[in-house]
Write a protein that holds these residues in place. Structure first.
Motif, mmCIF file in Angstrom:
data_model
loop_
_atom_site.group_PDB
_atom_site.id
_atom_site.type_symbol
_atom_site.label_atom_id
_atom_site.label_comp_id
_atom_site.label_asym_id
_atom_site.label_seq_id
_atom_site.Cartn_x
_atom_site.Cartn_y
_atom_site.Cartn_z
ATOM 1 N N ASP A 211 49.081 57.360 68.501
ATOM 2 C CA ASP A 211 48.266 56.413 67.743
ATOM 3 C C ASP A 211 47.875 56.983 66.387
ATOM 4 O O ASP A 211 47.799 56.255 65.388
ATOM 5 N N SER B 239 48.746 55.518 62.595
ATOM 6 C CA SER B 239 47.717 55.269 61.584
ATOM 7 C C SER B 239 47.979 56.067 60.311
ATOM 8 O O SER B 239 47.745 55.576 59.201
ATOM 9 N N LYS C 254 52.038 54.152 74.638
ATOM 10 C CA LYS C 254 52.022 54.901 73.393
ATOM 11 C C LYS C 254 53.160 54.465 72.468
ATOM 12 O O LYS C 254 52.985 54.359 71.246
ATOM 13 N N SER D 145 52.293 50.994 71.144
ATOM 14 C CA SER D 145 51.197 51.086 70.173
ATOM 15 C C SER D 145 51.701 51.607 68.835
ATOM 16 O O SER D 145 51.343 51.069 67.774
ATOM 17 N N MET E 267 44.956 48.763 69.269
ATOM 18 C CA MET E 267 45.954 49.805 69.090
ATOM 19 C C MET E 267 45.740 50.505 67.761
ATOM 20 O O MET E 267 45.219 49.920 66.806
ATOM 21 N N GLY E 268 46.158 51.764 67.711
ATOM 22 C CA GLY E 268 45.975 52.564 66.518
ATOM 23 C C GLY E 268 44.797 53.511 66.695
ATOM 24 O O GLY E 268 43.859 53.227 67.445
#
Length: 240
Positions: free
Chosen positions: A94, A98, A139, A142, A188-189
């Motif tokens: 994640d 980002s 994961k 995401s 998510m993130g």
């Protein structure tokens, strides 16, 4: 022997290396409290000679630690992504998603963004053909969702891939997101930047419902939440 999907992923990762080979070394400067002069010198040198530990550190570090974060992250992207896909980076997926968004990867030159897009697609398809995989299904989903800013295309691919591995991955995802009804407010993130609940829950209760006998999806609370959410979405949708 690697499967067809695994070979496609290997090909996509190799193409990523070639696409980013045009990113030449440059003098890296940044936080000298967290990074020694030798670290900055190493980051300024040949990509292949940068240690795995230093690549991981950059992959996770906040952008303001670097004088030119987008350029540094762009240059290290092939190393970061290959390590993520093979589960060797040891940085939360994640967070990588980002950081890619913060590096504005979608604004990079077209050959670079195209190569990354090919990796996302190949990685996702490979994940749906292998169970268990090196990285959890949640994961992977995401990361590709946050990085691309969209969830539905990845779910549509999952709908089309009807293999035992894809169904097993579905069971894993349900187990993950049903803990304490997280599915009703799933984001998510690393910074929770993508609100995934409406799309994902709708998909689980419609397109994916016949692929699992998990009775938790029939819970009255969940069904009511889905109904309320659907009505709310319709009420806020602009008229045609």
């Amino acid at each position: 022997m690697p499967s067809h999907q695994e070979r496609q992923l290997i090909t996509a990762l190799d193409a990523l290396d070639r696409a980013f080979a045009s990113e030449e070394p440059f003098p890296v400067s940044g936080c000298t409290y967290c990074y020694a002069d030798q670290d900055l010198l190493e980051l300024s040198g040949p990509l292949g000679l940068i240690s795995d530990d230093l690549v991981s550190a950059v992959a996770a570090e906040v952008p303001d630690h670097w004088d030119d974060f987008p350029r540094l992250y762009r240059r290290l992207t092939p190393r970061i992504i290959r390590a993520v896909v093979t589960d060797r980076l040891h940085v939360d997926e994640d967070l990588v998603a980002s950081r890619l968004v913060q590096a504005q990867w979608t604004t990079w030159n077209e050959p670079l963004t195209r190569a990354l897009g090919e990796v996302w697609s190949a990685w996702w398809r490979t994940t749906l053909h292998i169970h268990p995989g090196p990285v959890s299904i949640r994961k992977v989903l995401s990361l590709v969702t946050v990085a691309t800013g969209t969830l539905r295309p990845w779910l549509d691919t999952w709908t089309a891939i009807r293999t035992p591995a894809a169904d097993a991955q579905l069971a894993d995802l349900i187990d993950d997101v049903m803990v304490e009804y997280e599915i009703t407010d799933l984001r998510m993130g690393f910074y929770d930047e993508y609100r995934a609940s409406p799309e994902l829950l709708d998909w689980l209760l419609t397109d994916a419902r016949t692929r699992t006998d998990d009775i938790r999806l029939d819970d009255p609370y969940l069904l009511e939440h889905h109904r309320d959410q659907s009505e709310a979405d319709r009420s806020t949708r602009p008229p045609r």
